[in-house]
Write an enzyme that holds these catalytic residues in place. Structure first.
Site, short mmCIF file in Angstrom:
data_model
loop_
_atom_site.label_atom_id
_atom_site.label_comp_id
_atom_site.label_asym_id
_atom_site.label_seq_id
_atom_site.Cartn_x
_atom_site.Cartn_y
_atom_site.Cartn_z
N ASN A 280 0.80 -1.24 0.00
CA ASN A 280 0.00 0.00 0.00
C ASN A 280 0.83 1.28 0.00
O ASN A 280 0.41 2.29 -0.54
CB ASN A 280 -0.99 -0.02 1.17
CG ASN A 280 -0.31 -0.14 2.51
OD1 ASN A 280 0.85 -0.56 2.60
ND2 ASN A 280 -1.02 0.21 3.56
N GLU B 47 4.87 -4.75 11.71
CA GLU B 47 3.85 -3.71 11.52
C GLU B 47 2.70 -4.38 10.80
O GLU B 47 2.78 -4.62 9.59
CB GLU B 47 4.41 -2.56 10.68
CG GLU B 47 5.49 -1.75 11.36
CD GLU B 47 4.96 -0.89 12.49
OE1 GLU B 47 3.73 -0.81 12.68
OE2 GLU B 47 5.79 -0.32 13.21
N CYS C 230 -3.31 0.54 6.89
CA CYS C 230 -3.38 -0.36 8.05
C CYS C 230 -4.01 0.30 9.27
O CYS C 230 -4.73 -0.33 10.02
CB CYS C 230 -1.96 -0.80 8.40
SG CYS C 230 -0.83 0.60 8.58
N GLU D 174 8.22 1.79 14.46
CA GLU D 174 8.96 2.48 13.42
C GLU D 174 8.89 3.97 13.73
O GLU D 174 8.03 4.43 14.49
CB GLU D 174 8.34 2.18 12.04
CG GLU D 174 8.47 0.70 11.71
CD GLU D 174 8.27 0.36 10.25
OE1 GLU D 174 7.22 0.70 9.70
OE2 GLU D 174 9.18 -0.27 9.67
P1 NDP Z 1 1.08 -9.58 3.23
O1 NDP Z 1 1.19 -10.00 4.65
O2 NDP Z 1 0.34 -10.44 2.30
O3 NDP Z 1 2.52 -9.37 2.58
C1 NDP Z 1 3.48 -8.52 3.17
C2 NDP Z 1 4.85 -8.88 2.63
O4 NDP Z 1 5.26 -10.13 3.18
C3 NDP Z 1 4.90 -9.04 1.11
O5 NDP Z 1 6.13 -8.57 0.64
C4 NDP Z 1 4.78 -10.54 0.96
O6 NDP Z 1 5.27 -11.02 -0.26
C5 NDP Z 1 5.62 -11.02 2.13
N1 NDP Z 1 5.31 -12.36 2.59
C6 NDP Z 1 4.15 -13.04 2.49
N2 NDP Z 1 4.25 -14.24 3.12
C7 NDP Z 1 5.51 -14.31 3.62
C8 NDP Z 1 6.22 -15.30 4.38
N3 NDP Z 1 5.65 -16.44 4.75
N4 NDP Z 1 7.49 -15.04 4.72
C9 NDP Z 1 8.10 -13.87 4.39
N5 NDP Z 1 7.46 -12.91 3.66
C10 NDP Z 1 6.18 -13.12 3.29
O7 NDP Z 1 0.47 -8.11 3.30
P2 NDP Z 1 -0.03 -7.21 2.09
O8 NDP Z 1 1.10 -6.91 1.18
O9 NDP Z 1 -1.27 -7.83 1.54
O10 NDP Z 1 -0.39 -5.84 2.82
C11 NDP Z 1 -1.59 -5.62 3.47
C12 NDP Z 1 -1.46 -5.86 4.96
O11 NDP Z 1 -0.39 -5.09 5.48
C13 NDP Z 1 -2.68 -5.43 5.73
O12 NDP Z 1 -3.01 -6.39 6.71
C14 NDP Z 1 -2.25 -4.15 6.39
O13 NDP Z 1 -2.95 -3.84 7.54
C15 NDP Z 1 -0.80 -4.41 6.65
N6 NDP Z 1 -0.08 -3.15 6.80
C16 NDP Z 1 0.38 -2.79 8.04
C17 NDP Z 1 1.00 -1.57 8.22
C18 NDP Z 1 1.54 -1.16 9.55
O14 NDP Z 1 2.41 -0.29 9.58
N7 NDP Z 1 1.08 -1.71 10.66
C19 NDP Z 1 1.14 -0.62 7.10
C20 NDP Z 1 0.67 -1.13 5.84
C21 NDP Z 1 0.05 -2.35 5.71
P3 NDP Z 1 4.35 -10.97 -1.59
O15 NDP Z 1 3.28 -9.99 -1.40
O16 NDP Z 1 5.28 -10.54 -2.61
O17 NDP Z 1 3.84 -12.35 -1.76
#
Ligand code: NDP
Length: 497
Positions: free
Chosen positions: A162, A259, A293, A471
Protein backbone atom coordinates in the site's frame (compact mmCIF):
# COMPACT_ATOMS: atom_id res chain seq x y z
CA UNK A 1 -10.09 8.63 -18.69
CA UNK A 2 -8.39 12.01 -19.25
CA UNK A 3 -5.15 11.98 -21.19
CA UNK A 4 -2.49 10.48 -19.00
CA UNK A 5 0.72 12.46 -18.48
CA UNK A 6 3.66 11.07 -20.42
CA UNK A 7 4.30 7.74 -18.78
CA UNK A 8 7.73 6.25 -18.34
CA UNK A 9 8.74 3.20 -20.33
CA UNK A 10 9.54 0.68 -17.68
CA UNK A 11 12.48 -1.59 -18.02
CA UNK A 12 12.57 -5.14 -16.69
CA UNK A 13 12.82 -5.07 -12.89
CA UNK A 14 15.83 -6.93 -11.60
CA UNK A 15 17.20 -7.41 -8.14
CA UNK A 16 19.62 -4.68 -7.04
CA UNK A 17 22.64 -6.28 -5.42
CA UNK A 18 26.03 -4.80 -4.59
CA UNK A 19 25.13 -1.42 -6.09
CA UNK A 20 23.89 -2.60 -9.50
CA UNK A 21 21.04 -4.48 -11.19
CA UNK A 22 21.52 -8.23 -10.79
CA UNK A 23 20.03 -10.58 -13.38
CA UNK A 24 18.37 -13.71 -12.06
CA UNK A 25 20.06 -17.04 -12.70
CA UNK A 26 16.99 -18.82 -14.05
CA UNK A 27 15.07 -15.85 -15.50
CA UNK A 28 11.87 -16.71 -13.58
CA UNK A 29 9.53 -13.78 -13.22
CA UNK A 30 6.07 -12.29 -13.50
CA UNK A 31 4.25 -9.34 -15.03
CA UNK A 32 3.27 -6.53 -12.69
CA UNK A 33 -0.03 -4.81 -13.52
CA UNK A 34 -1.38 -1.27 -13.37
CA UNK A 35 -4.39 -1.48 -10.97
CA UNK A 36 -6.21 1.27 -12.90
CA UNK A 37 -6.22 -0.70 -16.16
CA UNK A 38 -4.93 -4.20 -15.36
CA UNK A 39 -2.46 -3.74 -18.21
CA UNK A 40 1.08 -5.08 -17.65
CA UNK A 41 3.64 -2.50 -16.55
CA UNK A 42 6.77 -4.60 -16.82
CA UNK A 43 8.37 -7.95 -16.16
CA UNK A 44 9.82 -8.56 -12.70
CA UNK A 45 12.53 -11.13 -12.06
CA UNK A 46 12.08 -13.35 -9.01
CA UNK A 47 14.99 -13.74 -6.63
CA UNK A 48 15.58 -17.35 -5.69
CA UNK A 49 18.25 -18.86 -3.51
CA UNK A 50 21.29 -17.79 -5.62
CA UNK A 51 20.12 -14.16 -5.71
CA UNK A 52 19.27 -14.06 -2.01
CA UNK A 53 22.68 -15.56 -1.20
CA UNK A 54 24.33 -12.94 -3.41
CA UNK A 55 22.32 -10.18 -1.73
CA UNK A 56 23.30 -11.32 1.76
CA UNK A 57 26.96 -11.60 0.78
CA UNK A 58 26.85 -8.13 -0.80
CA UNK A 59 25.14 -6.77 2.32
CA UNK A 60 27.90 -8.24 4.51
CA UNK A 61 30.51 -6.52 2.38
CA UNK A 62 28.50 -3.29 2.39
CA UNK A 63 28.07 -3.53 6.16
CA UNK A 64 31.83 -3.71 6.69
CA UNK A 65 32.32 -0.41 4.85
CA UNK A 66 29.20 1.42 6.00
CA UNK A 67 29.42 0.51 9.69
CA UNK A 68 33.04 1.70 9.77
CA UNK A 69 32.00 5.19 8.66
CA UNK A 70 31.24 7.68 11.41
CA UNK A 71 27.69 8.71 12.22
CA UNK A 72 28.17 12.18 10.74
CA UNK A 73 29.31 10.72 7.42
CA UNK A 74 26.43 8.25 7.39
CA UNK A 75 24.00 11.03 8.19
CA UNK A 76 25.34 13.11 5.30
CA UNK A 77 24.58 10.29 2.87
CA UNK A 78 21.04 9.87 4.19
CA UNK A 79 20.36 13.62 4.01
CA UNK A 80 21.70 13.71 0.47
CA UNK A 81 19.39 10.83 -0.39
CA UNK A 82 16.47 12.84 1.02
CA UNK A 83 17.33 15.74 -1.28
CA UNK A 84 17.60 13.48 -4.33
CA UNK A 85 14.29 11.81 -3.47
CA UNK A 86 12.61 15.22 -3.24
CA UNK A 87 14.15 16.33 -6.52
CA UNK A 88 12.76 13.19 -8.18
CA UNK A 89 9.29 13.50 -6.58
CA UNK A 90 7.41 13.73 -9.85
CA UNK A 91 9.05 10.68 -11.43
CA UNK A 92 8.70 8.58 -8.27
CA UNK A 93 5.08 9.62 -7.73
CA UNK A 94 4.17 8.62 -11.27
CA UNK A 95 5.75 5.21 -10.70
CA UNK A 96 4.04 4.81 -7.34
CA UNK A 97 0.66 5.69 -8.83
CA UNK A 98 1.13 3.29 -11.76
CA UNK A 99 2.12 0.56 -9.34
CA UNK A 100 -0.46 1.07 -6.57
CA UNK A 101 -3.46 2.73 -8.23
CA UNK A 102 -3.45 5.49 -5.61
CA UNK A 103 -4.17 9.12 -6.66
CA UNK A 104 -1.11 10.96 -7.93
CA UNK A 105 -1.89 13.90 -5.64
CA UNK A 106 -1.41 11.57 -2.64
CA UNK A 107 1.71 9.90 -4.00
CA UNK A 108 3.33 13.30 -4.42
CA UNK A 109 2.30 14.97 -1.21
CA UNK A 110 2.45 11.99 1.13
CA UNK A 111 4.30 8.90 -0.09
CA UNK A 112 7.45 10.41 -1.54
CA UNK A 113 7.43 13.34 0.89
CA UNK A 114 7.18 11.04 3.90
CA UNK A 115 10.01 8.87 2.57
CA UNK A 116 12.22 11.93 2.14
CA UNK A 117 11.33 13.25 5.62
CA UNK A 118 12.30 9.88 7.04
CA UNK A 119 15.71 9.88 5.34
CA UNK A 120 16.33 13.43 6.51
CA UNK A 121 15.24 12.71 10.08
CA UNK A 122 17.46 9.64 10.50
CA UNK A 123 20.23 11.44 8.62
CA UNK A 124 20.07 14.00 11.43
CA UNK A 125 20.00 11.35 14.16
CA UNK A 126 22.89 9.26 12.81
CA UNK A 127 25.57 11.42 14.42
CA UNK A 128 23.82 11.45 17.79
CA UNK A 129 23.72 7.71 18.41
CA UNK A 130 25.94 6.70 21.28
CA UNK A 131 26.15 4.75 24.49
CA UNK A 132 26.70 6.09 27.99
CA UNK A 133 29.38 6.15 30.64
CA UNK A 134 28.57 5.34 34.30
CA UNK A 135 31.07 5.82 37.13
CA UNK A 136 30.39 3.24 39.86
CA UNK A 137 31.89 5.39 42.63
CA UNK A 138 34.63 5.15 45.26
CA UNK A 139 33.26 1.88 46.66
CA UNK A 140 34.16 0.32 43.31
CA UNK A 141 37.59 2.05 43.02
CA UNK A 142 35.92 4.31 40.49
CA UNK A 143 35.60 1.40 38.16
CA UNK A 144 33.12 2.24 35.50
CA UNK A 145 31.20 0.81 32.65
CA UNK A 146 30.21 2.18 29.35
CA UNK A 147 27.76 1.04 26.73
CA UNK A 148 28.34 0.96 23.03
CA UNK A 149 25.38 1.28 20.70
CA UNK A 150 26.24 -1.10 17.89
CA UNK A 151 24.48 -2.05 14.66
CA UNK A 152 22.89 -5.48 14.32
CA UNK A 153 24.53 -6.38 10.99
CA UNK A 154 22.50 -7.40 7.96
CA UNK A 155 18.80 -6.63 8.37
CA UNK A 156 15.94 -7.48 6.06
CA UNK A 157 12.90 -5.35 5.35
CA UNK A 158 9.78 -6.90 3.81
CA UNK A 159 7.15 -4.49 2.58
CA UNK A 160 3.38 -4.42 1.99
CA UNK A 161 1.90 -3.03 -1.24
CA UNK A 162 0.00 0.00 0.00
CA UNK A 163 2.89 2.42 0.67
CA UNK A 164 5.84 0.91 -1.20
CA UNK A 165 8.41 3.71 -1.17
CA UNK A 166 7.35 5.01 2.20
CA UNK A 167 7.69 1.56 3.76
CA UNK A 168 11.10 1.06 2.11
CA UNK A 169 12.29 4.39 3.56
CA UNK A 170 10.74 3.76 6.99
CA UNK A 171 12.78 0.56 7.23
CA UNK A 172 15.98 1.52 5.41
CA UNK A 173 16.57 4.93 7.00
CA UNK A 174 16.76 3.91 10.69
CA UNK A 175 18.57 0.68 9.78
CA UNK A 176 21.22 2.56 7.81
CA UNK A 177 21.50 5.38 10.36
CA UNK A 178 22.55 2.77 12.93
CA UNK A 179 25.19 1.39 10.56
CA UNK A 180 23.36 -1.75 9.41
CA UNK A 181 23.08 -3.02 5.85
CA UNK A 182 19.70 -4.04 4.41
CA UNK A 183 18.22 -6.50 1.97
CA UNK A 184 14.74 -5.21 1.12
CA UNK A 185 11.92 -7.16 -0.51
CA UNK A 186 8.99 -5.10 -1.74
CA UNK A 187 5.54 -6.69 -2.10
CA UNK A 188 5.30 -8.49 -5.42
CA UNK A 189 2.30 -6.34 -6.36
CA UNK A 190 4.33 -3.10 -6.10
CA UNK A 191 7.94 -3.72 -7.08
CA UNK A 192 8.79 -0.50 -8.94
CA UNK A 193 10.03 2.11 -6.48
CA UNK A 194 12.30 0.05 -4.19
CA UNK A 195 14.91 -0.21 -6.94
CA UNK A 196 14.58 3.53 -7.52
CA UNK A 197 15.36 4.07 -3.86
CA UNK A 198 18.47 1.90 -4.30
CA UNK A 199 19.52 4.13 -7.22
CA UNK A 200 18.96 7.21 -5.07
CA UNK A 201 21.12 5.78 -2.29
CA UNK A 202 23.91 5.02 -4.76
CA UNK A 203 23.79 8.55 -6.14
CA UNK A 204 23.89 9.87 -2.58
CA UNK A 205 27.12 7.98 -1.88
CA UNK A 206 25.92 4.89 -0.02
CA UNK A 207 28.58 2.17 -0.30
CA UNK A 208 27.65 -0.66 -2.65
CA UNK A 209 25.94 -3.50 -0.83
CA UNK A 210 24.62 -1.44 2.07
CA UNK A 211 21.13 -1.47 0.51
CA UNK A 212 19.98 -4.29 -1.75
CA UNK A 213 16.61 -5.16 -3.26
CA UNK A 214 15.25 -8.59 -4.13
CA UNK A 215 11.88 -9.21 -5.76
CA UNK A 216 9.50 -12.12 -5.39
CA UNK A 217 6.67 -13.71 -3.51
CA UNK A 218 6.43 -15.27 -0.05
CA UNK A 219 9.11 -17.83 -0.97
CA UNK A 220 11.68 -15.06 -1.47
CA UNK A 221 10.57 -13.55 1.83
CA UNK A 222 11.04 -16.91 3.55
CA UNK A 223 14.59 -17.23 2.19
CA UNK A 224 15.30 -13.97 3.99
CA UNK A 225 13.45 -14.63 7.25
CA UNK A 226 15.11 -18.06 7.58
CA UNK A 227 18.57 -16.90 6.54
CA UNK A 228 21.06 -17.65 9.32
CA UNK A 229 23.28 -14.63 8.57
CA UNK A 230 20.46 -12.07 8.71
CA UNK A 231 20.18 -10.54 12.18
CA UNK A 232 16.79 -8.87 12.00
CA UNK A 233 13.58 -8.78 10.02
CA UNK A 234 11.14 -5.90 9.85
CA UNK A 235 7.87 -6.83 8.17
CA UNK A 236 4.90 -4.73 7.18
CA UNK A 237 2.03 -7.02 6.30
CA UNK A 238 -0.93 -9.02 7.51
CA UNK A 239 -1.23 -10.56 10.96
CA UNK A 240 -1.06 -14.08 9.50
CA UNK A 241 2.15 -13.24 7.65
CA UNK A 242 3.56 -11.72 10.85
CA UNK A 243 3.01 -14.99 12.70
CA UNK A 244 4.76 -16.98 9.97
CA UNK A 245 7.65 -14.53 9.80
CA UNK A 246 8.10 -14.60 13.56
CA UNK A 247 8.10 -18.41 13.56
CA UNK A 248 10.67 -18.51 10.74
CA UNK A 249 12.80 -15.84 12.41
CA UNK A 250 12.83 -17.92 15.59
CA UNK A 251 14.99 -20.52 13.85
CA UNK A 252 17.98 -18.19 14.08
CA UNK A 253 16.56 -16.00 16.89
CA UNK A 254 16.35 -12.94 14.69
CA UNK A 255 15.02 -9.75 16.14
CA UNK A 256 11.63 -8.85 14.67
CA UNK A 257 9.67 -5.70 14.09
CA UNK A 258 6.13 -6.41 12.91
CA UNK A 259 3.85 -3.71 11.52
CA UNK A 260 0.62 -5.59 10.97
CA UNK A 261 -3.06 -5.08 10.29
CA UNK A 262 -5.78 -3.38 12.25
CA UNK A 263 -9.47 -2.63 12.65
CA UNK A 264 -9.11 0.60 14.49
CA UNK A 265 -11.82 2.60 16.27
CA UNK A 266 -12.57 6.31 15.82
CA UNK A 267 -14.68 7.65 18.71
CA UNK A 268 -16.75 10.75 18.06
CA UNK A 269 -18.34 12.29 21.14
CA UNK A 270 -21.34 14.58 20.75
CA UNK A 271 -19.39 17.65 21.91
CA UNK A 272 -16.83 17.27 19.09
CA UNK A 273 -16.42 19.71 16.24
CA UNK A 274 -18.42 17.59 13.81
CA UNK A 275 -16.94 19.07 10.63
CA UNK A 276 -13.46 18.15 11.84
CA UNK A 277 -14.69 14.75 12.96
CA UNK A 278 -16.16 14.11 9.51
CA UNK A 279 -12.93 15.26 7.84
CA UNK A 280 -11.02 12.81 10.02
CA UNK A 281 -13.46 9.98 9.32
CA UNK A 282 -12.94 10.54 5.58
CA UNK A 283 -9.14 10.58 6.01
CA UNK A 284 -9.44 7.52 8.24
CA UNK A 285 -11.34 5.50 5.67
CA UNK A 286 -10.95 6.66 2.10
CA UNK A 287 -7.37 7.91 1.73
CA UNK A 288 -5.51 5.49 -0.58
CA UNK A 289 -8.90 3.87 -1.35
CA UNK A 290 -9.05 2.67 2.24
CA UNK A 291 -5.88 0.59 1.89
CA UNK A 292 -4.24 1.84 5.08
CA UNK A 293 -3.38 -0.36 8.05
CA UNK A 294 -4.19 2.26 10.69
CA UNK A 295 -7.58 3.22 9.23
CA UNK A 296 -10.36 4.03 11.69
CA UNK A 297 -12.93 1.81 10.02
CA UNK A 298 -15.12 1.40 13.10
CA UNK A 299 -16.56 4.87 13.57
CA UNK A 300 -18.32 5.00 16.96
CA UNK A 301 -20.57 8.07 17.15
CA UNK A 302 -22.35 9.18 20.32
CA UNK A 303 -26.05 8.53 19.78
CA UNK A 304 -27.16 12.19 20.05
CA UNK A 305 -24.71 13.30 17.31
CA UNK A 306 -25.43 10.46 14.90
CA UNK A 307 -27.88 12.13 12.52
CA UNK A 308 -25.89 15.37 12.13
CA UNK A 309 -22.65 13.42 11.70
CA UNK A 310 -24.12 11.07 9.09
CA UNK A 311 -25.67 13.89 7.02
CA UNK A 312 -22.31 15.62 6.70
CA UNK A 313 -20.39 12.38 6.21
CA UNK A 314 -22.56 11.06 3.41
CA UNK A 315 -22.72 14.41 1.57
CA UNK A 316 -18.95 14.80 1.61
CA UNK A 317 -18.32 11.17 0.64
CA UNK A 318 -20.64 11.46 -2.35
CA UNK A 319 -18.71 14.54 -3.49
CA UNK A 320 -15.43 12.60 -3.65
CA UNK A 321 -14.09 12.09 -7.17
CA UNK A 322 -13.24 8.54 -8.15
CA UNK A 323 -11.25 8.25 -11.34
CA UNK A 324 -7.98 7.93 -13.18
CA UNK A 325 -5.26 7.89 -10.51
CA UNK A 326 -3.03 9.94 -12.83
CA UNK A 327 -5.53 12.82 -12.81
CA UNK A 328 -4.44 15.33 -10.13
CA UNK A 329 -8.12 15.99 -9.32
CA UNK A 330 -8.84 12.35 -8.42
CA UNK A 331 -9.61 11.60 -4.76
CA UNK A 332 -10.18 7.84 -4.96
CA UNK A 333 -8.07 5.60 -7.17
CA UNK A 334 -8.05 1.89 -7.94
CA UNK A 335 -7.71 -1.00 -5.51
CA UNK A 336 -4.50 -2.94 -5.80
CA UNK A 337 -5.79 -5.97 -7.75
CA UNK A 338 -8.92 -7.52 -9.22
CA UNK A 339 -8.76 -10.19 -6.55
CA UNK A 340 -8.65 -7.57 -3.80
CA UNK A 341 -11.50 -5.59 -5.39
CA UNK A 342 -13.63 -8.74 -5.39
CA UNK A 343 -12.76 -9.37 -1.75
CA UNK A 344 -13.87 -5.83 -0.86
CA UNK A 345 -17.11 -6.23 -2.86
CA UNK A 346 -17.67 -9.53 -1.02
CA UNK A 347 -17.49 -7.69 2.31
CA UNK A 348 -19.97 -5.09 1.07
CA UNK A 349 -22.34 -7.88 0.11
CA UNK A 350 -21.83 -9.50 3.52
CA UNK A 351 -22.61 -6.17 5.24
CA UNK A 352 -25.91 -5.94 3.39
CA UNK A 353 -26.74 -9.59 4.08
CA UNK A 354 -26.09 -9.11 7.80
CA UNK A 355 -28.53 -6.20 7.93
CA UNK A 356 -26.29 -3.10 7.87
CA UNK A 357 -27.71 -0.16 5.83
CA UNK A 358 -25.54 0.91 2.91
CA UNK A 359 -25.94 4.70 2.82
CA UNK A 360 -23.77 5.29 -0.23
CA UNK A 361 -21.12 3.77 -2.48
CA UNK A 362 -19.93 0.20 -2.45
CA UNK A 363 -20.30 -0.18 -6.19
CA UNK A 364 -18.22 -0.54 -9.29
CA UNK A 365 -18.42 2.95 -10.86
CA UNK A 366 -20.46 3.07 -14.08
CA UNK A 367 -17.89 5.22 -15.96
CA UNK A 368 -16.83 2.99 -18.89
CA UNK A 369 -13.36 4.53 -18.77
CA UNK A 370 -12.82 2.83 -15.40
CA UNK A 371 -14.24 -0.55 -16.38
CA UNK A 372 -10.90 -2.35 -16.76
CA UNK A 373 -9.55 -1.13 -13.41
CA UNK A 374 -10.23 -2.22 -9.83
CA UNK A 375 -12.43 0.66 -8.70
CA UNK A 376 -15.03 0.63 -5.88
CA UNK A 377 -16.89 3.75 -4.75
CA UNK A 378 -16.45 4.70 -1.06
CA UNK A 379 -19.04 2.88 1.03
CA UNK A 380 -20.70 3.94 4.28
CA UNK A 381 -22.68 1.45 6.35
CA UNK A 382 -25.00 2.58 9.13
CA UNK A 383 -26.85 0.44 11.65
CA UNK A 384 -23.81 -1.75 12.20
CA UNK A 385 -23.33 -4.08 15.15
CA UNK A 386 -20.07 -5.30 16.64
CA UNK A 387 -20.59 -8.89 15.51
CA UNK A 388 -20.87 -8.12 11.78
CA UNK A 389 -18.07 -9.27 9.49
CA UNK A 390 -17.63 -5.74 8.10
CA UNK A 391 -17.12 -4.50 11.66
CA UNK A 392 -14.59 -7.02 12.94
CA UNK A 393 -12.57 -8.04 9.85
CA UNK A 394 -9.86 -5.90 8.31
CA UNK A 395 -11.26 -5.15 4.82
CA UNK A 396 -8.43 -2.89 3.59
CA UNK A 397 -10.76 -1.08 1.24
CA UNK A 398 -13.10 1.96 1.21
CA UNK A 399 -15.70 0.62 3.64
CA UNK A 400 -16.68 2.67 6.71
CA UNK A 401 -18.91 1.22 9.43
CA UNK A 402 -20.86 3.58 11.68
CA UNK A 403 -21.75 2.34 15.17
CA UNK A 404 -23.43 4.33 17.90
CA UNK A 405 -22.76 4.42 21.64
CA UNK A 406 -24.39 5.81 24.76
CA UNK A 407 -21.54 6.25 27.27
CA UNK A 408 -17.77 6.69 27.36
CA UNK A 409 -17.31 3.37 29.16
CA UNK A 410 -19.36 1.55 26.57
CA UNK A 411 -17.48 3.15 23.67
CA UNK A 412 -14.09 2.21 25.09
CA UNK A 413 -15.07 -1.36 25.96
CA UNK A 414 -16.42 -1.93 22.44
CA UNK A 415 -13.46 -0.17 20.81
CA UNK A 416 -11.10 -2.50 22.65
CA UNK A 417 -13.04 -5.67 21.84
CA UNK A 418 -10.75 -6.71 18.99
CA UNK A 419 -7.57 -8.75 18.72
CA UNK A 420 -6.00 -5.80 16.87
CA UNK A 421 -4.46 -2.74 18.50
CA UNK A 422 -2.84 -0.61 15.84
CA UNK A 423 -4.48 2.80 16.17
CA UNK A 424 -7.40 4.75 17.63
CA UNK A 425 -8.85 8.25 17.45
CA UNK A 426 -10.95 10.35 19.82
CA UNK A 427 -12.92 13.45 18.88
CA UNK A 428 -14.15 15.62 21.73
CA UNK A 429 -13.78 19.21 22.97
CA UNK A 430 -13.40 17.84 26.52
CA UNK A 431 -9.65 17.44 26.84
CA UNK A 432 -9.83 15.57 30.14
CA UNK A 433 -12.06 12.99 28.49
CA UNK A 434 -9.77 12.81 25.47
CA UNK A 435 -6.71 11.97 27.55
CA UNK A 436 -8.69 9.62 29.80
CA UNK A 437 -10.01 7.78 26.76
CA UNK A 438 -6.67 7.36 24.97
CA UNK A 439 -5.12 6.07 28.19
CA UNK A 440 -7.74 3.30 28.19
CA UNK A 441 -7.69 2.52 24.46
CA UNK A 442 -5.62 -0.54 23.56
CA UNK A 443 -3.77 0.88 20.57
CA UNK A 444 -0.16 1.68 19.78
CA UNK A 445 -0.86 4.97 18.00
CA UNK A 446 -3.65 7.36 19.03
CA UNK A 447 -4.86 10.68 17.73
CA UNK A 448 -6.87 13.29 19.60
CA UNK A 449 -9.01 15.47 17.30
CA UNK A 450 -7.31 14.22 14.12
CA UNK A 451 -6.58 10.89 12.43
CA UNK A 452 -3.91 9.10 10.41
CA UNK A 453 -1.19 11.70 10.74
CA UNK A 454 2.23 10.07 10.99
CA UNK A 455 4.95 12.70 11.43
CA UNK A 456 8.27 10.96 11.17
CA UNK A 457 9.28 12.11 14.66
CA UNK A 458 6.38 10.15 16.23
CA UNK A 459 6.84 6.42 16.95
CA UNK A 460 4.36 4.31 14.99
CA UNK A 461 3.25 0.75 15.63
CA UNK A 462 0.72 -1.54 17.20
CA UNK A 463 -0.08 -3.50 20.33
CA UNK A 464 -1.89 -6.84 20.70
CA UNK A 465 -1.90 -8.64 17.32
CA UNK A 466 -1.17 -5.46 15.34
CA UNK A 467 2.53 -5.65 15.89
CA UNK A 468 5.76 -5.69 17.79
CA UNK A 469 8.26 -2.87 17.92
CA UNK A 470 8.02 0.66 16.58
CA UNK A 471 8.96 2.48 13.42
CA UNK A 472 9.84 6.17 13.24
CA UNK A 473 11.04 8.52 15.93
CA UNK A 474 13.93 7.73 18.24
CA UNK A 475 12.11 4.52 19.20
CA UNK A 476 13.10 2.83 15.93
CA UNK A 477 16.79 3.19 16.86
CA UNK A 478 16.22 0.70 19.69
CA UNK A 479 15.03 -1.82 17.13
CA UNK A 480 17.99 -1.48 14.75
CA UNK A 481 20.85 -1.42 17.26
CA UNK A 482 22.05 -3.34 20.27
CA UNK A 483 23.86 -2.29 23.42
CA UNK A 484 27.18 -3.73 24.44
CA UNK A 485 28.09 -3.19 28.13
CA UNK A 486 31.79 -2.85 28.90
CA UNK A 487 32.98 -2.99 32.56
CA UNK A 488 36.39 -1.41 33.22
CA UNK A 489 38.19 -2.34 36.46
CA UNK A 490 40.20 0.47 38.08
CA UNK A 491 41.45 -1.50 41.09
CA UNK A 492 42.55 -5.04 41.90
CA UNK A 493 40.54 -8.14 41.29
CA UNK A 494 38.79 -9.07 44.56
CA UNK A 495 39.18 -12.85 44.74
CA UNK A 496 38.48 -15.10 47.77
CA UNK A 497 40.59 -17.97 46.40
P1 NDP B 1 1.08 -9.58 3.23
O1 NDP B 1 1.19 -10.00 4.65
O2 NDP B 1 0.34 -10.44 2.30
O3 NDP B 1 2.52 -9.37 2.58
C1 NDP B 1 3.48 -8.52 3.17
C2 NDP B 1 4.85 -8.88 2.63
O4 NDP B 1 5.26 -10.13 3.18
C3 NDP B 1 4.90 -9.04 1.11
O5 NDP B 1 6.13 -8.57 0.64
C4 NDP B 1 4.78 -10.54 0.96
O6 NDP B 1 5.27 -11.02 -0.26
C5 NDP B 1 5.62 -11.02 2.13
N1 NDP B 1 5.31 -12.36 2.59
C6 NDP B 1 4.15 -13.04 2.49
N2 NDP B 1 4.25 -14.24 3.12
C7 NDP B 1 5.51 -14.31 3.62
C8 NDP B 1 6.22 -15.30 4.38
N3 NDP B 1 5.65 -16.44 4.75
N4 NDP B 1 7.49 -15.04 4.72
C9 NDP B 1 8.10 -13.87 4.39
N5 NDP B 1 7.46 -12.91 3.66
C10 NDP B 1 6.18 -13.12 3.29
O7 NDP B 1 0.47 -8.11 3.30
P2 NDP B 1 -0.03 -7.21 2.09
O8 NDP B 1 1.10 -6.91 1.18
O9 NDP B 1 -1.27 -7.83 1.54
O10 NDP B 1 -0.39 -5.84 2.82
C11 NDP B 1 -1.59 -5.62 3.47
C12 NDP B 1 -1.46 -5.86 4.96
O11 NDP B 1 -0.39 -5.09 5.48
C13 NDP B 1 -2.68 -5.43 5.73
O12 NDP B 1 -3.01 -6.39 6.71
C14 NDP B 1 -2.25 -4.15 6.39
O13 NDP B 1 -2.95 -3.84 7.54
C15 NDP B 1 -0.80 -4.41 6.65
N6 NDP B 1 -0.08 -3.15 6.80
C16 NDP B 1 0.38 -2.79 8.04
C17 NDP B 1 1.00 -1.57 8.22
C18 NDP B 1 1.54 -1.16 9.55
O14 NDP B 1 2.41 -0.29 9.58
N7 NDP B 1 1.08 -1.71 10.66
C19 NDP B 1 1.14 -0.62 7.10
C20 NDP B 1 0.67 -1.13 5.84
C21 NDP B 1 0.05 -2.35 5.71
P3 NDP B 1 4.35 -10.97 -1.59
O15 NDP B 1 3.28 -9.99 -1.40
O16 NDP B 1 5.28 -10.54 -2.61
O17 NDP B 1 3.84 -12.35 -1.76
Amino acid sequence: MPDAPSLPTLSRQRAWIGGAPYPSADGRGFETLNPATNQPLCHVEIAGEPEVEAAVAAAEAGFAVWSAMGGTARGRVLKRAAEILRARTRELSVLETLDTGKPIAEAQSVDVASGADCLEYYGGLAATLHGEHVDLGAAWNHSFFYTRREPLGVCTGIGAWNYPIQIACWKAAPALACGNAMVFKPAELTPLTATKLAEVFKEAGLPDGAFNVVHGFAETGRLLTRHPRIAKVSLTGEVGTGKKVMADAAGSLKQVTLELGGKSPLLVFADADLDNAVSAALMANFFTQGEICSNGTRVFVEESARDAFLDKLVARTQAMRIGDPMDPATHVGALISREHRDKVLGYIEAGRAEGARLLCGGEIPDDPALAEGNFVTPAIFDGCTDDMKIVHDEIFGPVLSVLTFGSEDEAIARANATPYGLAAGVFTRDLARAHRAVARLQAGTCWINNYNLTPIEMPFGGVKQSGIGRENGRAAIEHYSQLKSVYVEMGDVDCPY
